[in-house]
Design an enzyme around this catalytic site. Structure first.
Site, short mmCIF file in Angstrom:
data_model
loop_
_atom_site.label_atom_id
_atom_site.label_comp_id
_atom_site.label_asym_id
_atom_site.label_seq_id
_atom_site.Cartn_x
_atom_site.Cartn_y
_atom_site.Cartn_z
N SER A 41 0.99 -1.15 -0.02
CA SER A 41 -0.17 0.03 0.08
C SER A 41 0.82 1.12 -0.02
CB SER A 41 -0.94 -0.06 1.05
OG SER A 41 -0.16 0.11 2.46
N LYS A 42 0.13 2.18 0.09
CA LYS A 42 1.17 3.73 -0.02
C LYS A 42 2.07 3.73 1.08
CE LYS A 42 -2.92 3.15 -0.91
NZ LYS A 42 -3.65 2.30 -0.08
N ARG A 43 1.61 3.52 2.10
CA ARG A 43 2.57 3.55 3.29
C ARG A 43 4.05 2.75 2.93
NH1 ARG A 43 2.70 -0.57 6.53
NH2 ARG A 43 1.19 -2.45 6.41
N HIS A 44 4.15 1.96 2.04
CA HIS A 44 5.49 1.32 1.67
C HIS A 44 6.06 1.95 0.95
CE1 HIS A 44 2.90 -2.25 2.74
NE2 HIS A 44 4.09 -2.58 3.35
N GLY A 45 5.79 3.20 0.95
CA GLY A 45 6.66 4.42 -0.08
C GLY A 45 6.09 4.06 -1.44
#
Length: 471
Positions: free
Chosen positions: A237-241
């Site tokens: 997801s987005k929080r993985h960069g």
RNA sequence: GCUCCCUUCGUCUAGCGGUUAGGACGCUGGCCUCUCACGCCGGUAACAGGGGUUCGAAUCCCCUAGGGAGCGCCA
């Protein structure tokens, strides 16, 4: 029979690495078998589909070099075709109108969940007439018994009991066809022989096969590729960069590095790690793809990227590096030959962004010394060697400002002062680069040029004297 | 809850009944060396657990555990 595969993203966001890998596998499979690769945009969800997303997907595909033979086709332009198929199904009694109110469906679902049952439509409207003039949806009449067997190219044999399936909606109240119907019609119309897609579609497969059969169409082969997990093993997801393909481009990754990384995520060919696109085409085997999800590992991507930066044509790297230098406010036209800089630095950077960053010193004076480097090398003991170097270098003619002569000067100064080369070269390096790491001192000085070198040595001498004055 | 699926070093993987379980990234020791990288040599570390089948299981079967996906008038 010619192999025909397709990549069918829905334009509700950018092209992410998972989609890119699915596209790559689909592309490789087609190329491997002398077939054709088709791009189809699944934009039947009018609410969420956007033109920006379509552009982002096309941009990502183009950057990766995954060229398609046909398309892009847009499902929104084929509504008439889907509706004709739905009408045909309706006429043959293979589909029916349903006017069950949403509230009834919601409570039905709740009751089923409460009773620990799999929630599904109960077939209430299967046999009663619904006024076509009133709001309604169309449902596909799924077989009530029997099993659907799928011989998946990656998963092997999977079977689904029809009794587990329900009558899915194929046309919404607003008249728009739904996903499961449109894919099936498109895959059949476009002659898709192999459906290669994410394994989140596994559970849709039996439904789609049932529709295909109702339509009297041939069932394609399927290959469900596992998903890609984030570094931590959780769903990407987005929080993985960076997950968007073009974000990797912007961060200084080469398309061949990302492609190489992606193909090895789930697939391998013996112990080989490096694959050009041509090699992938020649060697790729969909049946060899792993069944389990794989975690994305940026360290390995970095390693591949460094490999490709190092081995690519320096002229190309120089070209790709320009915008990244531009981001630092540097115009390489005003200074050393960028090609020479790339040749000197290529082995030292994992990304083009890093390459730009570690090469900035060539084009402009650095801001501050790296603290540790200055503390270690710009000490009083360095004053004498630096001063000697200043004098010797100043005497060099501009045409002698080249690696051979420069190396000679540095060595001579070390000998004259009876110092190790390190005691001379390192202070000089920190003086000129600001940090303790750079290409060989001869190359470094060549790139920086005489004028800037002398200026920076003076600055370093000032630094040392100020240090001494402060005690 | 139900259905389907997955499980070898930290990570990506090789392995398809007999291997000292191999490679790569990472980490790490060393060599090279004016620094950092590169390169080269070495090390670290895995068959989820339990039952079978078999002379012999990482490999075949079953169960358990853990994980994932799906169960939309999203795709």
């Amino acid at each position: 029979m010619t192999v025909r595969t397709r990549f069918a993203p829905s334009p509700t966001g950018y092209l992410h690495v998972g989609g890119a890998r699915t596209a790559l596998f689909s592309y490789l499979f087609a190329r491997r078998h002398g077939g054709r690769f088709i791009l189809r945009i699944e934009d039947t969800d009018l609410e969420r589909s956007t033109a920006e997303s379509v552009n982002a997907i096309l941009e990502g595909m183009a950057w990766l070099g995954l060229d398609y033979d046909e398309g892009p086709f847009y499902q929104t332009q084929r509504f008439d075709r889907y509706n004709a198929v739905i009408d045909e199904l309706l006429a043959k009694g293979l589909a029916y109108r349903c006017d069950c109110p949403k509230e009834r469906l919601d409570t039905l679902r709740e009751e089923q969940m409460a009773a620990k049952l799999k929630p599904r439509y109960d077939g209430r409207c299967r046999s009663h007439e619904v006024d076509p003039g009133q709001p309604h949806v169309i449902r596909f009449r799924n077989p009530e018994s029997g099993v659907v067997v799928v011989d998946d190219l990656i998963r092997g044999r999977m079977s689904f009991d029809n009794a587990e399936l329900d009558d899915l909606i194929i046309r919404r109240t607003d008249g728009a066809p739904t996903y499961n119907l449109s894919v099936v019609v498109d895959d059949a119309d476009m002659g898709i022989t192999h459906v290669i897609r994410g394994d989140d579609h596994i559970n849709n497969t039996p439904r789609q096969i049932n529709i295909l059969r109702a339509l009297g169409k041939e069932v394609p082969r399927y290959a469900h590729v596992p998903m890609i997990l984030g570094e931590d093993g959780a769903r990407l997801s987005k929080r993985h960069g960076a997950v968007s393909v073009v974000a990797y481009r912007d961060q200084g990754y080469l398309p061949e590095a990302l492609l190489n990384y992606l193909v090895r995520l789930g697939w391998s060919h013996g112990d080989q790690e490096i694959f050009s696109l041509d090699e992938m085409v020649a060697l790729f085997d969909i049946g060899q793809v792993n069944k389990a999800a794989a975690a994305f590992d940026t360290d390995k991507l970095d390693w591949l990227n460094q490999h490709y930066i190092q081995h690519a044509d320096p002229k190309r790297i120089a070209h790709l590096l320009r915008p990244h230098l531009g981001d630092l406010g540097i115009d390489p036209a005003e200074g050393a030959d960028l090609l020479a800089v790339v040749k000197a630095q290529a082995a030292r950077a994992k990304t083009l962004v890093e390459l730009a960053r570690i090469s900035a010193f060539v084009y402009r004076d650095f801001e501050d010394y790296d603290e540790a480097a200055a503390k270690k090398h710009l000490r009083p003991a360095a004053e004498e060697p630096l001063a000697s170097l200043r004098t010797e270098l100043d005497m060099l003619a501009l045409e002698d400002w080249e690696p051979g002569t420069l190396e000679h000067v540095v060595h001579r100064v070390a000998e004259e002062l009876d110092l190790n080369l390190g005691k001379v070269a390192q202070p000089l390096r920190v003086a000129v680069v600001g940090r303790a790491a750079s290409p060989g001192i001869d190359i470094t000085l060549t790139l920086v040029g005489k004028e800037a070198t002398l200026r920076r040595i003076d600055r370093a001498l000032d630094h040392i004297r100020r240090l001494r004055a402060e005690g």
